[in-house]
Design an enzyme around this catalytic site. Structure first.
Site, PDB file in Angstrom:
ATOM      1  N   HIS A  44       4.738  68.205   2.236  1.00 54.80           N
ATOM      2  CA  HIS A  44       3.869  67.351   2.982  1.00 54.80           C
ATOM      3  C   HIS A  44       2.701  67.700   3.177  1.00 54.80           C
ATOM      4  O   HIS A  44       2.265  68.828   2.943  1.00 54.80           O
ATOM      5  CB  HIS A  44       4.592  66.957   4.363  1.00 54.80           C
ATOM      6  CG  HIS A  44       4.439  68.018   5.356  1.00 54.80           C
ATOM      7  ND1 HIS A  44       3.339  68.472   5.845  1.00 54.80           N
ATOM      8  CD2 HIS A  44       5.387  69.064   5.746  1.00 54.80           C
ATOM      9  CE1 HIS A  44       3.564  69.331   6.767  1.00 54.80           C
ATOM     10  NE2 HIS A  44       4.970  69.718   6.445  1.00 54.80           N
ATOM     11  N   ARG A  49       5.787  63.342   8.717  1.00 52.51           N
ATOM     12  CA  ARG A  49       4.876  64.046   7.733  1.00 52.51           C
ATOM     13  C   ARG A  49       5.290  64.037   6.330  1.00 52.51           C
ATOM     14  O   ARG A  49       4.571  64.122   5.215  1.00 52.51           O
ATOM     15  CB  ARG A  49       4.536  65.401   8.239  1.00 52.51           C
ATOM     16  CG  ARG A  49       5.856  66.355   8.588  1.00 52.51           C
ATOM     17  CD  ARG A  49       5.290  67.651   9.251  1.00 52.51           C
ATOM     18  NE  ARG A  49       6.164  68.883   9.314  1.00 52.51           N
ATOM     19  CZ  ARG A  49       7.237  68.667  10.184  1.00 52.51           C
ATOM     20  NH1 ARG A  49       7.378  67.623  11.102  1.00 52.51           N
ATOM     21  NH2 ARG A  49       7.831  69.947  10.329  1.00 52.51           N
ATOM     22  N   GLU A  93      12.636  70.438   8.135  1.00 55.77           N
ATOM     23  CA  GLU A  93      12.025  71.908   8.290  1.00 55.77           C
ATOM     24  C   GLU A  93      12.902  72.692   8.953  1.00 55.77           C
ATOM     25  O   GLU A  93      13.959  72.266   9.516  1.00 55.77           O
ATOM     26  CB  GLU A  93      10.652  71.644   8.956  1.00 55.77           C
ATOM     27  CG  GLU A  93       9.958  73.211   9.044  1.00 55.77           C
ATOM     28  CD  GLU A  93       9.775  73.880   7.601  1.00 55.77           C
ATOM     29  OE1 GLU A  93      10.942  73.968   7.052  1.00 55.77           O
ATOM     30  OE2 GLU A  93       8.675  74.406   7.553  1.00 55.77           O
ATOM     31  N   HIS A 138       9.245  70.215   3.314  1.00 58.14           N
ATOM     32  CA  HIS A 138       8.676  71.174   4.235  1.00 58.14           C
ATOM     33  C   HIS A 138       8.474  72.699   3.750  1.00 58.14           C
ATOM     34  O   HIS A 138       9.326  73.000   2.687  1.00 58.14           O
ATOM     35  CB  HIS A 138       9.131  71.064   5.695  1.00 58.14           C
ATOM     36  CG  HIS A 138       9.533  69.722   6.040  1.00 58.14           C
ATOM     37  ND1 HIS A 138       8.489  69.216   6.866  1.00 58.14           N
ATOM     38  CD2 HIS A 138      10.328  69.063   5.909  1.00 58.14           C
ATOM     39  CE1 HIS A 138       9.046  67.942   7.428  1.00 58.14           C
ATOM     40  NE2 HIS A 138      10.129  67.869   6.687  1.00 58.14           N
TER      41      HIS A 138
HETATM   42  C1  DG2 Z   1       5.453  74.580   9.288  1.00 54.11           C
HETATM   43  C2  DG2 Z   1       5.815  75.707   8.482  1.00 54.11           C
HETATM   44  O1  DG2 Z   1       6.349  73.620   8.570  1.00 54.11           O
HETATM   45  O2  DG2 Z   1       5.398  76.861   9.024  1.00 54.11           O
HETATM   46  O3  DG2 Z   1       7.113  74.352  11.031  1.00 54.11           O
HETATM   47  O4  DG2 Z   1       5.213  75.378  11.564  1.00 54.11           O
HETATM   48  O5  DG2 Z   1       6.089  72.595   6.387  1.00 54.11           O
HETATM   49  O6  DG2 Z   1       6.677  71.145   8.081  1.00 54.11           O
HETATM   50  O7  DG2 Z   1       4.357  72.152   8.104  1.00 54.11           O
HETATM   51  P1  DG2 Z   1       5.762  72.595   7.866  1.00 54.11           P
HETATM   52  C3  DG2 Z   1       6.063  74.741  10.834  1.00 54.11           C
HETATM   53  P2  DG2 Z   1       5.308  78.421   8.561  1.00 54.11           P
HETATM   54  O8  DG2 Z   1       6.836  78.939   8.298  1.00 54.11           O
HETATM   55  O9  DG2 Z   1       4.578  78.446   7.436  1.00 54.11           O
HETATM   56  O10 DG2 Z   1       4.752  79.177   9.796  1.00 54.11           O
END
Ligand code: DG2
Length: 248
Positions: free
Chosen positions: A9, A60, A87, A182
């Site tokens: 996203h 997102r 995610e 994600h």
């Molecule tokens: C991010 C990835 O997920 O973070 O969960 O903080 O892709 O949904 O923005 P996304 C999160 P990192 O593993 O790169 O810290």
């Protein structure tokens, strides 16, 4: 030839604030919406005609996909949402600032939480108002599948059945698909597609809203993969993602 595009996203408001997000349902930032438009324009210019799209239960990713499909005049295609594309669940780190956690626990510990293959962060309490057990959108998901934290390995385990039973057969039949999801759920899929080892997967970082193309032959063997866009710009963006977990 079968073509699959993986798209993280656009920048979310918590990406902007550098906070661990996981299953928290935060919106896109203004920049994130712009990034989604840019990705859609690029995919249109490159001549993609997706037959179907997949996304997570998190806005997102859903909103990024909607913007992309609108730019491509493909608003009408079937879109399937699955919690399995969510995610990685970041446990009790969700909401905390990545650089502040690095100040407190050190860069190395934050790197382990973000990028190790099989070490999950400390779990969130089941009774926590933010847990998936309190969220009606997951009411149809069996309790044993709902996470309170996840390693990338756990994330891969819950995505794999959906990849094997739904997306892969669809891709073989329909030829051209897109998944909007994600950073870590896509890293998990890429690990499987490219057979990346547990030791090498920590080095892979996905920038927001940069389409990543995978091409397969008719027997579904992977023949090529590449990011779409300017390679120098993409390398710099990947570096910036890697650095989000370091002390400022
Ligand atoms: C991010 C990835 O997920 O973070 O969960 O903080 O892709 O949904 O923005 P996304 C999160 P990192 O593993 O790169 O810290």
């Amino acid at each position: 030839m079968k073509r699959l595009v993986l798209l993280r996203h656009g920048e979310s408001v918590w990406n902007k604030e550098n906070r661990f997000t996981g299953w928290t349902d935060v919106d896109l930032s203004e920049k994130g919406v712009e990034e989604a438009h840019k990705a859609g324009k690029l995919l249109r210019a490159e001549g993609f005609h997706f037959a179907k799209a997949y996304t997570s239960y998190l806005k997102r990713a859903v909103k990024t996909l909607n913007v992309v499909l609108d730019e491509m005049d493909l608003d009408w295609i079937p879109v399937e949402k699955s919690w399995r594309l969510n995610e990685k669940h970041y446990g009790d780190l969700q909401g905390l600032n990545k650089a502040e956690m690095a100040e407190k626990y050190g860069d190395e510990q934050v790197h382990i939480w973000r990028r190790s293959y099989d070490v999950p962060p400390h779990p969130m309490q089941k009774e926590d108002a933010r847990s998936p057990f309190s969220d009606p959108r997951y009411a149809g998901v069996a309790a044993e599948h709902l996470p309170l934290t996840e390693s990338l390995k756990d994330t891969v385990c819950r995505i794999l059945p959906y990849w094997e039973e739904v997306i892969r057969p669809d891709l073989q039949k329909q030829g051209e698909l897109i998944i909007a999801a994600h950073g870590n759920s896509l890293r998990g899929i890429i690990k499987v597609l490219k057979n990346i080892s547990d030791e090498d997967i920590p080095a892979l970082n996905l920038p927001t809203a940069v389409p990543y193309l995978f091409e397969f032959d008719d027997d579904m063997n992977l023949v090529a993969d590449r990011f779409l866009g300017d390679p120098d710009e993409i390398r710099a963006l990947q570096e910036a993602v890697a650095n989000q977990g370091k002390k400022k």
